[in-house]
Design a protein around this motif. Structure first.
Motif, PDB file in Angstrom:
ATOM      1  N   PHE A 288       9.770  88.197  38.456  1.00  0.00           N
ATOM      2  CA  PHE A 288      10.910  87.290  38.277  1.00  0.00           C
ATOM      3  C   PHE A 288      11.063  86.468  39.555  1.00  0.00           C
ATOM      4  O   PHE A 288      11.486  87.002  40.584  1.00  0.00           O
ATOM      5  CB  PHE A 288      12.199  88.076  37.998  1.00  0.00           C
ATOM      6  N   PRO A 289      10.695  85.182  39.520  1.00  0.00           N
ATOM      7  CA  PRO A 289      10.813  84.350  40.731  1.00  0.00           C
ATOM      8  C   PRO A 289      12.267  84.253  41.185  1.00  0.00           C
ATOM      9  O   PRO A 289      13.189  84.221  40.371  1.00  0.00           O
ATOM     10  CB  PRO A 289      10.287  82.984  40.262  1.00  0.00           C
ATOM     11  N   TYR A 290      12.464  84.202  42.482  1.00  0.00           N
ATOM     12  CA  TYR A 290      13.815  84.109  43.032  1.00  0.00           C
ATOM     13  C   TYR A 290      13.793  83.207  44.263  1.00  0.00           C
ATOM     14  O   TYR A 290      12.744  83.018  44.892  1.00  0.00           O
ATOM     15  CB  TYR A 290      14.343  85.497  43.395  1.00  0.00           C
ATOM     16  N   PRO A 291      14.921  82.615  44.611  1.00  0.00           N
ATOM     17  CA  PRO A 291      14.960  81.711  45.764  1.00  0.00           C
ATOM     18  C   PRO A 291      14.581  82.427  47.062  1.00  0.00           C
ATOM     19  O   PRO A 291      14.859  83.611  47.244  1.00  0.00           O
ATOM     20  CB  PRO A 291      16.419  81.243  45.798  1.00  0.00           C
ATOM     21  N   PHE A 292      13.921  81.683  47.944  1.00  0.00           N
ATOM     22  CA  PHE A 292      13.526  82.168  49.283  1.00  0.00           C
ATOM     23  C   PHE A 292      12.620  83.399  49.210  1.00  0.00           C
ATOM     24  O   PHE A 292      12.683  84.270  50.073  1.00  0.00           O
ATOM     25  CB  PHE A 292      14.764  82.470  50.143  1.00  0.00           C
ATOM     26  N   GLN A 293      11.790  83.468  48.155  1.00  0.00           N
ATOM     27  CA  GLN A 293      10.895  84.624  48.020  1.00  0.00           C
ATOM     28  C   GLN A 293       9.816  84.645  49.102  1.00  0.00           C
ATOM     29  O   GLN A 293       9.217  85.686  49.369  1.00  0.00           O
ATOM     30  CB  GLN A 293      10.246  84.632  46.635  1.00  0.00           C
ATOM     31  N   TRP A 294       9.557  83.502  49.737  1.00  0.00           N
ATOM     32  CA  TRP A 294       8.570  83.440  50.814  1.00  0.00           C
ATOM     33  C   TRP A 294       9.232  83.550  52.189  1.00  0.00           C
ATOM     34  O   TRP A 294       8.555  83.487  53.210  1.00  0.00           O
ATOM     35  CB  TRP A 294       7.772  82.128  50.749  1.00  0.00           C
ATOM     36  N   GLY A 295      10.556  83.671  52.204  1.00  0.00           N
ATOM     37  CA  GLY A 295      11.276  83.707  53.470  1.00  0.00           C
ATOM     38  C   GLY A 295      12.135  82.464  53.631  1.00  0.00           C
ATOM     39  O   GLY A 295      12.069  81.530  52.818  1.00  0.00           O
ATOM     40  N   PRO A 296      12.953  82.396  54.670  1.00  0.00           N
ATOM     41  CA  PRO A 296      13.819  81.220  54.877  1.00  0.00           C
ATOM     42  C   PRO A 296      12.998  79.977  55.190  1.00  0.00           C
ATOM     43  O   PRO A 296      12.023  80.046  55.945  1.00  0.00           O
ATOM     44  CB  PRO A 296      14.684  81.622  56.076  1.00  0.00           C
ATOM     45  N   PRO A 297      13.357  78.808  54.618  1.00  0.00           N
ATOM     46  CA  PRO A 297      12.612  77.570  54.883  1.00  0.00           C
ATOM     47  C   PRO A 297      12.712  77.163  56.348  1.00  0.00           C
ATOM     48  O   PRO A 297      13.701  77.473  57.025  1.00  0.00           O
ATOM     49  CB  PRO A 297      13.293  76.541  53.976  1.00  0.00           C
ATOM     50  N   THR A 298      11.695  76.480  56.816  1.00  0.00           N
ATOM     51  CA  THR A 298      11.724  75.904  58.169  1.00  0.00           C
ATOM     52  C   THR A 298      11.780  74.388  58.036  1.00  0.00           C
ATOM     53  O   THR A 298      11.193  73.818  57.111  1.00  0.00           O
ATOM     54  CB  THR A 298      10.491  76.320  58.986  1.00  0.00           C
ATOM     55  N   PHE A 299      12.474  73.753  58.954  1.00  0.00           N
ATOM     56  CA  PHE A 299      12.725  72.320  58.829  1.00  0.00           C
ATOM     57  C   PHE A 299      12.104  71.571  60.001  1.00  0.00           C
ATOM     58  O   PHE A 299      12.206  71.994  61.150  1.00  0.00           O
ATOM     59  CB  PHE A 299      14.227  72.046  58.765  1.00  0.00           C
ATOM     60  N   SER A 300      11.463  70.446  59.679  1.00  0.00           N
ATOM     61  CA  SER A 300      10.860  69.566  60.682  1.00  0.00           C
ATOM     62  C   SER A 300      11.134  68.123  60.268  1.00  0.00           C
ATOM     63  O   SER A 300      10.991  67.774  59.082  1.00  0.00           O
ATOM     64  CB  SER A 300       9.355  69.809  60.787  1.00  0.00           C
TER      65      SER A 300
ATOM     66  N   ALA B 263      10.774  70.818  53.801  1.00  0.00           N
ATOM     67  CA  ALA B 263      10.559  69.384  53.589  1.00  0.00           C
ATOM     68  C   ALA B 263      11.056  68.956  52.214  1.00  0.00           C
ATOM     69  O   ALA B 263      11.667  67.887  52.060  1.00  0.00           O
ATOM     70  CB  ALA B 263       9.079  69.050  53.761  1.00  0.00           C
ATOM     71  N   LEU B 264      10.811  69.774  51.180  1.00  0.00           N
ATOM     72  CA  LEU B 264      11.266  69.445  49.825  1.00  0.00           C
ATOM     73  C   LEU B 264      12.785  69.448  49.734  1.00  0.00           C
ATOM     74  O   LEU B 264      13.381  68.580  49.082  1.00  0.00           O
ATOM     75  CB  LEU B 264      10.681  70.442  48.820  1.00  0.00           C
ATOM     76  N   ILE B 265      13.428  70.417  50.389  1.00  0.00           N
ATOM     77  CA  ILE B 265      14.885  70.515  50.336  1.00  0.00           C
ATOM     78  C   ILE B 265      15.522  69.267  50.948  1.00  0.00           C
ATOM     79  O   ILE B 265      16.460  68.684  50.380  1.00  0.00           O
ATOM     80  CB  ILE B 265      15.357  71.793  51.059  1.00  0.00           C
ATOM     81  N   VAL B 266      15.015  68.830  52.106  1.00  0.00           N
ATOM     82  CA  VAL B 266      15.575  67.642  52.754  1.00  0.00           C
ATOM     83  C   VAL B 266      15.259  66.387  51.948  1.00  0.00           C
ATOM     84  O   VAL B 266      16.125  65.528  51.723  1.00  0.00           O
ATOM     85  CB  VAL B 266      15.035  67.509  54.195  1.00  0.00           C
ATOM     86  N   ALA B 267      14.001  66.265  51.488  1.00  0.00           N
ATOM     87  CA  ALA B 267      13.575  65.057  50.779  1.00  0.00           C
ATOM     88  C   ALA B 267      14.282  64.889  49.441  1.00  0.00           C
ATOM     89  O   ALA B 267      14.447  63.760  48.958  1.00  0.00           O
ATOM     90  CB  ALA B 267      12.063  65.080  50.576  1.00  0.00           C
ATOM     91  N   SER B 268      14.699  65.994  48.828  1.00  0.00           N
ATOM     92  CA  SER B 268      15.384  65.893  47.532  1.00  0.00           C
ATOM     93  C   SER B 268      16.673  65.087  47.631  1.00  0.00           C
ATOM     94  O   SER B 268      17.151  64.543  46.629  1.00  0.00           O
ATOM     95  CB  SER B 268      15.690  67.292  46.991  1.00  0.00           C
ATOM     96  N   SER B 269      17.227  64.998  48.842  1.00  0.00           N
ATOM     97  CA  SER B 269      18.478  64.250  49.021  1.00  0.00           C
ATOM     98  C   SER B 269      18.305  62.778  48.669  1.00  0.00           C
ATOM     99  O   SER B 269      19.270  62.115  48.271  1.00  0.00           O
ATOM    100  CB  SER B 269      18.970  64.386  50.461  1.00  0.00           C
ATOM    101  N   ILE B 270      17.074  62.249  48.808  1.00  0.00           N
ATOM    102  CA  ILE B 270      16.819  60.839  48.469  1.00  0.00           C
ATOM    103  C   ILE B 270      17.151  60.583  47.000  1.00  0.00           C
ATOM    104  O   ILE B 270      17.897  59.658  46.654  1.00  0.00           O
ATOM    105  CB  ILE B 270      15.352  60.474  48.756  1.00  0.00           C
ATOM    106  N   GLN B 271      16.590  61.398  46.116  1.00  0.00           N
ATOM    107  CA  GLN B 271      16.834  61.208  44.686  1.00  0.00           C
ATOM    108  C   GLN B 271      18.273  61.542  44.318  1.00  0.00           C
ATOM    109  O   GLN B 271      18.869  60.870  43.469  1.00  0.00           O
ATOM    110  CB  GLN B 271      15.874  62.074  43.876  1.00  0.00           C
ATOM    111  N   ILE B 272      18.833  62.565  44.921  1.00  0.00           N
ATOM    112  CA  ILE B 272      20.214  62.946  44.609  1.00  0.00           C
ATOM    113  C   ILE B 272      21.170  61.809  44.977  1.00  0.00           C
ATOM    114  O   ILE B 272      22.057  61.446  44.195  1.00  0.00           O
ATOM    115  CB  ILE B 272      20.584  64.248  45.345  1.00  0.00           C
TER     116      ILE B 272
ATOM    117  N   ALA C  94       7.432  75.765  55.500  1.00  0.00           N
ATOM    118  CA  ALA C  94       7.553  74.385  55.992  1.00  0.00           C
ATOM    119  C   ALA C  94       7.636  73.393  54.834  1.00  0.00           C
ATOM    120  O   ALA C  94       8.415  72.431  54.873  1.00  0.00           O
ATOM    121  CB  ALA C  94       6.365  74.056  56.898  1.00  0.00           C
ATOM    122  N   ILE C  95       6.823  73.619  53.789  1.00  0.00           N
ATOM    123  CA  ILE C  95       6.860  72.750  52.608  1.00  0.00           C
ATOM    124  C   ILE C  95       8.220  72.877  51.911  1.00  0.00           C
ATOM    125  O   ILE C  95       8.787  71.879  51.443  1.00  0.00           O
ATOM    126  CB  ILE C  95       5.707  73.101  51.643  1.00  0.00           C
ATOM    127  N   GLN C  96       8.751  74.099  51.836  1.00  0.00           N
ATOM    128  CA  GLN C  96      10.074  74.296  51.234  1.00  0.00           C
ATOM    129  C   GLN C  96      11.141  73.489  51.967  1.00  0.00           C
ATOM    130  O   GLN C  96      11.971  72.815  51.333  1.00  0.00           O
ATOM    131  CB  GLN C  96      10.439  75.782  51.277  1.00  0.00           C
TER     132      GLN C  96
END
Length: 483
Positions: free
Chosen positions: A225-237, A92-101, A88-90
């Motif tokens: 070696f960290p990799y994207p989506f290592q905790w599973g697919p993000p959930t969006f709210s 939220a971060l993905i969507v919120a990053s659009s503000i700065q971008i 869930a945090i992932q």
């Protein structure tokens, strides 16, 4: 960076129900992404010698809101709750990053910077350092046995002995006070721990003073070696994303102040509007990477590493890029990073007392370009500094993970949004300073505000030195000309 990477994420992982192994994995991921973001920022962002790190307190309110979400709290299995909360945090971060971008690459943030002046930036940059006072002596005071010696040793070496050069003409004590002092005090802390000095002390003392706390070394893997989506697919709210946007806005303000401080400590010109926007845009990419990799918290410019530019007198971006390589190295070889992450917090807090103070003083130094005999200026500076410290303190005293802050309506995302904005000293300072400075006798006070000195740095071609400091590498300015 290791110190900051342990302090706040440790609390977050514990609150999410994660294990010691999860905590070690999050810390390694955070350090890995911080190394990548630092390389991107120094190569293609502002190109200032700044370190991009995680662990900003701006993200605590939105993350606490997500953690206490009823849909996540009803998950009985603690590890499953940790995984679902992380996803869930992932999201939220993905969507919120659009503000700065968007604000960065559209040059909107650069256009907004037209309202900045030396008078307005002085308290804002000052509050970037002063606003972190709670990470200084209050944390040092949890273990004065190692905190006070560390503080005195760093001041003694870096200031009183900086002209002593035992090896030819190399300023050892001036350049390497941290590398010299941390091992000495760390070994002292290991001796105190091994001798049983904290055996019957309160839990807070043991947690702050002991070097064998939290099982960090034993739980960290030798290689990861960290990799994207290592905790599973993000959930969006929608609610989670709106709450996280407030933290992204706050980190944008704090980073702007940090850029201004870094430019002065590195003897560079203040970043022009175009460069400022470019840096914010790449910082948005950094928050996006935080969301993709799952660092549990967003990234911002590391204030302590900005202060380190002044303490060590080293303002080379290549040095920072090499340090980013070390960050990636320590994150992949987990045991090495965990050893350094086991350094007691009060040792870092002693450093913060000096480094945050340096950043605050850089903000105050902007006042040399203004007329401080003007009552108008005195009122703006005084009111901004006072409210910038007082308002966040008022909001913070009402915050607990259960109540979630002073603003407490039925809309949790709205609570997190407002509580986050008004709990940030630089953000409150920017609101007050920009409003007053651009509404009180603006035309008559141009000279008093320091505008004759400031205006030439607004555009990329306003000063010949801008090309030296901020031109993109690999001849990329041909494809992305400064506007």
């Amino acid at each position: 960076m290791l110190g900051t990477s342990v302090m706040i994420p440790s609390w977050i992982v514990h609150a999410m129900g994660g294990s010691d192994g999860d905590k070690a994995r999050v810390i390694q991921t955070l350090l890995f992404v911080a190394g990548i973001n630092t390389l991107l920022q120094t190569l293609f962002g502002t190109r200032l010698p700044t370190v991009v790190g995680g662990g900003s307190s701006a993200y605590i309110y939105p993350i606490a809101y997500i953690i206490t979400d009823s849909s996540l709290q009803q998950i009985s299995d603690s590890h499953e709750r940790f995984i679902q909360t992380m996803r869930a945090i992932q999201g939220a971060l993905i969507v919120a990053s659009s503000i700065q971008i968007i604000l960065g690459y559209s040059q909107v943030w650069g256009l907004f910077s037209r309202f900045f002046s030396p008078l307005g930036m002085a308290p804002v940059v000052g509050l970037v350092g002063l606003g972190l006072f709670q990470r200084g002596f209050p944390v040092l005071g949890d273990c004065v046995e190692i905190g006070i010696p560390m503080l005195l040793l760093v001041i003694g070496l870096s200031q009183y002995l900086k002209h002593v050069r035992p090896f030819r003409d190399i300023p050892i004590f001036e350049r390497f006070p941290v590398l010299i002092c941390v091992p000495f005090v760390w070994i002292y802390a290991v001796i105190l721990t091994a001798s049983g000095a904290y055996r019957h002390k309160p839990d807070i003392t043991q947690h702050s003073c002991r070097t064998d706390r939290a099982n960090l070394i034993s739980t960290a893997p030798w290689f990861m070696f960290p990799y994207p989506f290592q905790w599973g697919p993000p959930t969006f709210s929608v609610g989670h994303s709106f709450a996280m946007m407030s933290a992204v806005i706050v980190s944008m303000v704090e980073s702007t102040g940090a850029y201004m401080a870094a430019s002065r400590l590195a003897i560079a010109t203040p970043p022009p509007a175009y460069v400022l926007s470019r840096g914010i845009g790449w910082q948005g990419i950094g928050v996006l990477l935080d969301g993709l990799y799952g660092t549990a918290i967003g990234s911002t410019i590391s204030v302590e590493n900005v202060g380190l530019l002044g303490l060590t007198r080293v303002g080379s971006r290549r040095v920072v890029q090499i340090s980013a390589g070390f960050m990636i190295f320590f994150s992949i070889l987990g045991k090495f990073g965990a050893v350094f992450a086991s350094i007691p917090f009060p040792i870092f807090a002693a450093l913060y007392c000096i480094l945050f103070g340096l950043v605050a003083s850089i903000g105050i130094s902007f006042l040399q370009f203004t007329n401080m005999n003007s009552i108008r200026n005195l009122i703006i500076i005084g009111l901004t500094l006072f409210l910038g410290i007082s308002v966040p303190q008022f909001f913070n005293q009402y915050w607990t993970p259960s109540r979630r802050g002073l603003v407490h309506t039925n809309a949790g995302w709205f609570n997190a949004f407002l509580n986050t904005l008004f709990s940030s000293p630089p953000t409150v300072g920017l609101i007050v300073a920009v409003f007053l400075d651009n509404t009180l006798e603006v035309e008559r006070s141009k000279k008093d505000r320091g505008m004759p000195w400031w205006v030439k740095f607004r555009t990329f071609k306003g000063d010949n030195r801008n090309e030296e400091f901020y031109t993109l590498p690999f001849n990329l300015n041909r494809f992305f000309p400064p506007t």
